[in-house]
Write an enzyme that holds these catalytic residues in place. Structure first.
Site, PDB file in Angstrom:
ATOM      1  N   THR A  90       9.036 -10.733  10.207  1.00  0.00           N
ATOM      2  CA  THR A  90       7.812 -11.389  10.704  1.00  0.00           C
ATOM      3  C   THR A  90       7.403 -10.864  12.071  1.00  0.00           C
ATOM      4  OG1 THR A  90       8.350 -13.377   9.470  1.00  0.00           O
ATOM      5  CG2 THR A  90       6.813 -13.647  11.266  1.00  0.00           C
ATOM      6  N   SER A 104      13.102  -9.028   5.578  1.00  0.00           N
ATOM      7  CA  SER A 104      14.557  -9.044   5.415  1.00  0.00           C
ATOM      8  C   SER A 104      14.983  -9.600   4.058  1.00  0.00           C
ATOM      9  CB  SER A 104      15.226  -9.814   6.545  1.00  0.00           C
ATOM     10  OG  SER A 104      15.073 -11.206   6.400  1.00  0.00           O
ATOM     11  N   THR A 111      14.010 -13.051   9.800  1.00  0.00           N
ATOM     12  CA  THR A 111      14.919 -14.174  10.040  1.00  0.00           C
ATOM     13  C   THR A 111      15.650 -14.635   8.779  1.00  0.00           C
ATOM     14  OG1 THR A 111      13.065 -15.674   9.715  1.00  0.00           O
ATOM     15  CG2 THR A 111      13.600 -15.070  11.986  1.00  0.00           C
ATOM     16  N   ASP A 112      15.091 -14.324   7.591  1.00  0.00           N
ATOM     17  CA  ASP A 112      15.653 -14.882   6.355  1.00  0.00           C
ATOM     18  C   ASP A 112      17.109 -14.480   6.120  1.00  0.00           C
ATOM     19  OD1 ASP A 112      13.197 -16.027   5.982  1.00  0.00           O
ATOM     20  OD2 ASP A 112      12.657 -14.882   4.198  1.00  0.00           O
TER      21      ASP A 112
END
Ligand code: DAS
Length: 322
Positions: A12, A53, A85-86
């Protein structure tokens, strides 16, 4: 002048809004231009890839870890990795498992895209660069810096899907805090020795099997049929599973497939407490993974199987205790 290398992978923090949805597009140089280099820090920048990710593979992450290592060998004082971030807690954990260096490696990202009216990425990246250049971060291993705090890779979890404070380390807390341009030390945990993992070799398959009310053993057997060399149970509560899964665990262990027990609850350790539940798993030969989350435990078990295929329990004991 301190020297830090920025290695971008997408996420992101690098995304722009498109007709198809958010899409990673901004390279490392663009991210750095938006964040600015902290005073006294010379930042070089490069791109590994520019993707979300959730689309990364384990070979991608092995390449990322090898690239970080090459940058450290080239002589920088620290490395910052921008990442979605995932799966950031997984990549950072794998990097930490093999990190044998006092110099910091700091992962960061964003919850709002690069072209949002008030993006959080530039602030997170500026903080991560500051941490990577800080002597206070030396010896802490791989860190995840987000929303003004830096956490050890081990034990960090994404705890909010959209808010800026996306990460926490339940039961552990942060190691550093960023305050008005300075880095404040909060904790300094003891780090286990790095694992001698061959980053060129594929990791053995380890699957995570979720447990829920009334679950049967179908997914456990499906994992084995798909070639899993080890299984992590995302168990209930303090490490309990429905009866069918407890019974099947014994079969797996007897076939030489190690089973690691974690909890679907975000905080607290697992323990072999309940007859028919955790106690039955322990009797069946399953191993309890402390407070490690299932996704980090999966990587630990895969690494243990890769380092010592004949005796993965040795590595697990080093990391999880007897
Ligand atoms: N959650 C998005 C991000 O923070 C997508 C991803 O993980 O890449 O980057």
């Amino acid at each position: 002048m301190r020297r830090v290398h920025l290695l971008a992978t997408g996420g992101t923090i690098a995304s722009r809004r498109t007709a198809d949805g958010l899409s990673a597009a901004v390279p490392a140089a663009g991210l750095l231009a938006a964040a600015g280099a902290p005073e006294g820090v010379d930042v070089t920048a490069g791109d590994l890839t520019t993707i979300a990710s959730f689309a990364l593979t384990l070979p991608d992450v092995r390449r990322l870890v090898a690239d970080v290592r090459a940058r450290l060998t080239a002589g920088v004082d620290g490395v910052v990795v921008t990442h979605g971030t995932d799966t950031m807690e997984e990549s950072a954990f794998l990097a930490d498992l093999v990190h044998d260096d006092d110099r910091p490696v700091v992962f960061t990202g964003a919850q709002r895209p690069f072209d949002a009216p008030s993006p959080d990425g530039p602030g997170n990246l500026a903080a991560a660069l500051r941490v990577a250049a800080s002597p206070l971060a030396r010896g802490l291993g791989v860190l995840l810096c987000f929303d003004g705090l830096a956490f050890a890779a081990r034990g960090v979890r994404k705890v909010d899907t959209l808010r800026s404070a996306a990460f926490a380390a339940p039961g552990r807390g942060p190691l550093l805090r960023l305050a008005e341009g300075s880095v404040l030390p909060l904790a300094r945990p003891v780090r286990p020795a790095a694992l001698p993992l061959d980053l060129d070799a594929e990791l053995p398959r380890v699957d995570v099997v979720p447990c829920y009310l009334g679950a049967d053993d179908a997914l456990l057997h499906a994992a084995v049929a798909a070639g899993a060399a080890g299984v992590v149970l995302e168990a209930l509560g303090a490490g309990n599973v429905p009866p069918a899964i407890a019974a099947a665990t014994g079969d797996l262990v007897a076939r030489g497939i190690p089973v690691l027990v974690c909890s679907r609850v975000p905080a607290g350790p697992v323990a072999p407490l309940y007859a028919g539940g955790g106690a039955a798993l322990a009797r069946a030969g399953a191993r309890f993974a402390g407070d490690l989350g299932p996704w980090q435990a999966r990587l630990l078990l895969a690494a243990a199987l890769a380092v010592d295929p004949g005796d993965p329990q040795r590595v697990l004991t080093d990391r999880l205790g007897p």
